[in-house]
Design a protein around this motif. Sequence first.
Motif, PDB file in Angstrom:
ATOM      1  N   LEU A 121       0.859  -1.191   0.000  1.00 56.98           N
ATOM      2  CA  LEU A 121       0.000   0.000   0.000  1.00 56.98           C
ATOM      3  C   LEU A 121       0.889   1.232   0.000  1.00 56.98           C
ATOM      4  O   LEU A 121       1.779   1.366   0.838  1.00 56.98           O
ATOM      5  CB  LEU A 121      -0.896   0.019   1.237  1.00 56.98           C
ATOM      6  CG  LEU A 121      -1.716   1.294   1.433  1.00 56.98           C
ATOM      7  CD1 LEU A 121      -2.865   1.343   0.436  1.00 56.98           C
ATOM      8  CD2 LEU A 121      -2.257   1.393   2.854  1.00 56.98           C
ATOM      9  N   THR A 122       0.651   2.132  -0.945  1.00 54.24           N
ATOM     10  CA  THR A 122       1.350   3.412  -0.972  1.00 54.24           C
ATOM     11  C   THR A 122       0.394   4.475  -0.453  1.00 54.24           C
ATOM     12  O   THR A 122      -0.690   4.660  -1.006  1.00 54.24           O
ATOM     13  CB  THR A 122       1.824   3.763  -2.387  1.00 54.24           C
ATOM     14  OG1 THR A 122       2.637   2.694  -2.886  1.00 54.24           O
ATOM     15  CG2 THR A 122       2.638   5.045  -2.379  1.00 54.24           C
ATOM     16  N   ALA A 123       0.804   5.163   0.611  1.00 56.53           N
ATOM     17  CA  ALA A 123      -0.098   6.096   1.293  1.00 56.53           C
ATOM     18  C   ALA A 123       0.101   7.532   0.836  1.00 56.53           C
ATOM     19  O   ALA A 123       1.197   7.930   0.444  1.00 56.53           O
ATOM     20  CB  ALA A 123       0.119   6.002   2.803  1.00 56.53           C
ATOM     21  N   ASP A 124      -0.994   8.298   0.894  1.00 55.40           N
ATOM     22  CA  ASP A 124      -0.971   9.739   0.630  1.00 55.40           C
ATOM     23  C   ASP A 124      -0.388  10.084  -0.735  1.00 55.40           C
ATOM     24  O   ASP A 124       0.458  10.975  -0.859  1.00 55.40           O
ATOM     25  CB  ASP A 124      -0.199  10.470   1.725  1.00 55.40           C
ATOM     26  CG  ASP A 124      -1.029  10.630   2.991  1.00 55.40           C
ATOM     27  OD1 ASP A 124      -2.238  10.381   2.938  1.00 55.40           O
ATOM     28  OD2 ASP A 124      -0.460  11.002   4.031  1.00 55.40           O
ATOM     29  N   CYS A 125      -0.847   9.407  -1.769  1.00 55.42           N
ATOM     30  CA  CYS A 125      -0.329   9.657  -3.120  1.00 55.42           C
ATOM     31  C   CYS A 125      -0.823  11.003  -3.650  1.00 55.42           C
ATOM     32  O   CYS A 125      -1.938  11.428  -3.373  1.00 55.42           O
ATOM     33  CB  CYS A 125      -0.762   8.543  -4.064  1.00 55.42           C
ATOM     34  SG  CYS A 125      -0.044   6.942  -3.656  1.00 55.42           S
ATOM     35  N   THR A 126       0.029  11.634  -4.430  1.00 55.74           N
ATOM     36  CA  THR A 126      -0.342  12.895  -5.082  1.00 55.74           C
ATOM     37  C   THR A 126      -0.436  12.737  -6.595  1.00 55.74           C
ATOM     38  O   THR A 126      -1.060  13.559  -7.255  1.00 55.74           O
ATOM     39  CB  THR A 126       0.687  13.992  -4.756  1.00 55.74           C
ATOM     40  OG1 THR A 126       2.002  13.536  -5.124  1.00 55.74           O
ATOM     41  CG2 THR A 126       0.682  14.312  -3.266  1.00 55.74           C
ATOM     42  N   VAL A 127       0.183  11.695  -7.145  1.00 58.45           N
ATOM     43  CA  VAL A 127       0.120  11.420  -8.585  1.00 58.45           C
ATOM     44  C   VAL A 127      -0.032   9.922  -8.781  1.00 58.45           C
ATOM     45  O   VAL A 127       0.668   9.133  -8.134  1.00 58.45           O
ATOM     46  CB  VAL A 127       1.394  11.910  -9.321  1.00 58.45           C
ATOM     47  CG1 VAL A 127       1.320  11.552 -10.811  1.00 58.45           C
ATOM     48  CG2 VAL A 127       1.589  13.408  -9.146  1.00 58.45           C
ATOM     49  N   LEU A 128      -0.936   9.539  -9.672  1.00 58.85           N
ATOM     50  CA  LEU A 128      -1.109   8.142 -10.062  1.00 58.85           C
ATOM     51  C   LEU A 128      -1.115   8.076 -11.583  1.00 58.85           C
ATOM     52  O   LEU A 128      -1.823   8.849 -12.236  1.00 58.85           O
ATOM     53  CB  LEU A 128      -2.433   7.576  -9.521  1.00 58.85           C
ATOM     54  CG  LEU A 128      -2.627   7.514  -8.010  1.00 58.85           C
ATOM     55  CD1 LEU A 128      -4.055   7.073  -7.681  1.00 58.85           C
ATOM     56  CD2 LEU A 128      -1.628   6.569  -7.365  1.00 58.85           C
ATOM     57  N   GLU A 129      -0.340   7.159 -12.137  1.00 57.63           N
ATOM     58  CA  GLU A 129      -0.324   7.009 -13.587  1.00 57.63           C
ATOM     59  C   GLU A 129       0.109   5.597 -13.950  1.00 57.63           C
ATOM     60  O   GLU A 129       0.718   4.891 -13.142  1.00 57.63           O
ATOM     61  CB  GLU A 129       0.619   8.036 -14.228  1.00 57.63           C
ATOM     62  CG  GLU A 129       2.046   7.977 -13.728  1.00 57.63           C
ATOM     63  CD  GLU A 129       2.896   9.126 -14.245  1.00 57.63           C
ATOM     64  OE1 GLU A 129       2.416   9.886 -15.093  1.00 57.63           O
ATOM     65  OE2 GLU A 129       4.058   9.263 -13.791  1.00 57.63           O
TER      66      GLU A 129
END
Length: 345
Positions: A121-129
């Motif tokens: 799990l990657t937390a507090d993401c600001t960019v997803l692509e």
Amino acid sequence: MNLEEYKGVYVFAQQVDGEMSSIAYELLGKAKDLAKDLDTEVTAVLLGSGIKGLADSLAEYGADKVIVVDDPELAIYKTEPYAHALASVINEYKPEIMLVGATAIGRDLGPRVSARVATGLTADCTVLEIGDFTDSMTKEVIPKQLLMTRPAFGGNTIATIACPYNRPQMATVRAGVMQKIDPVKGAKAEIMEYNPGFTPNNKYVEILDVVKSVTDTVDIMDAKILVSGGRGVGSPENFKLLEDLAAVIGGTVSCSRAVVDNGWLPKDLQVGQTGKTVRPNVYFAIGISGAIQHVAGMEESDIIIAINKDETAPIFDVADYGIVGDLNKILPQLTEMLKAELAAK
């Protein structure tokens, strides 16, 4: 794990007291982009009690399918039944990607679910692509992975993380970071009802009472105009200058982390990585230096106006308009000019 079995972009559609949270629609907007790159569908997972009527709104904001888990045990958020429900949905339907809002509920739910389904799990993401991931050990290039970008080390660097060998690829995303799509009125989604069954045990907490705080403070995430102050304002008393300006232009006062740390304003008004992400039409940055941690929370504002006595302050790099000077002199004049201008109309 057979990765080929996992298909689709799933979103945890958070609702509270039968009202859909805005973060659900924001995540659906991003999920549509990701699903397009993967040539797959978007599925919303709706958990609660008596909440089937919310499915249509999820369809209007981009869901192709809605999985509804409707059970009295889910009437109020409790960690154990919600984690059991979402983990069961993942094990049953096998999504390739699972997005959860980084709300108070999502930050409790996401890590527990990821542990149960044995994925990262990657937390507090600001960019997803969607992009190619290169394994640093084998140098193998693995295509079409979810690349999850988030601030690291207190915001001093940006890390991009992938989860190429486990499914689903899970991320939590802060509210206000992603944008909703324009709703398609009358859109319909395929509704699938699923219930894994609930057996209360000693991990089920008992809710004795729910006390809701009453506040007359405007949520800064909904404000169209923000007048934000930083350490450079000098004192809590000086925020009266910002309040006067906000009152004239119909804005809301907000602040940087330094202001909260000094006890001048409450944390609910903080903008930045450890505060809230905002997208107002106009953002006044007054006495704010422009550290990356703050800029990450407001750089998507339509118009940024900076006032700072330091002409080399980084905030001017992101500002559309900048005024170099003493805010104690500039703000009263600006407030009076705007007041006179508005009165003349």
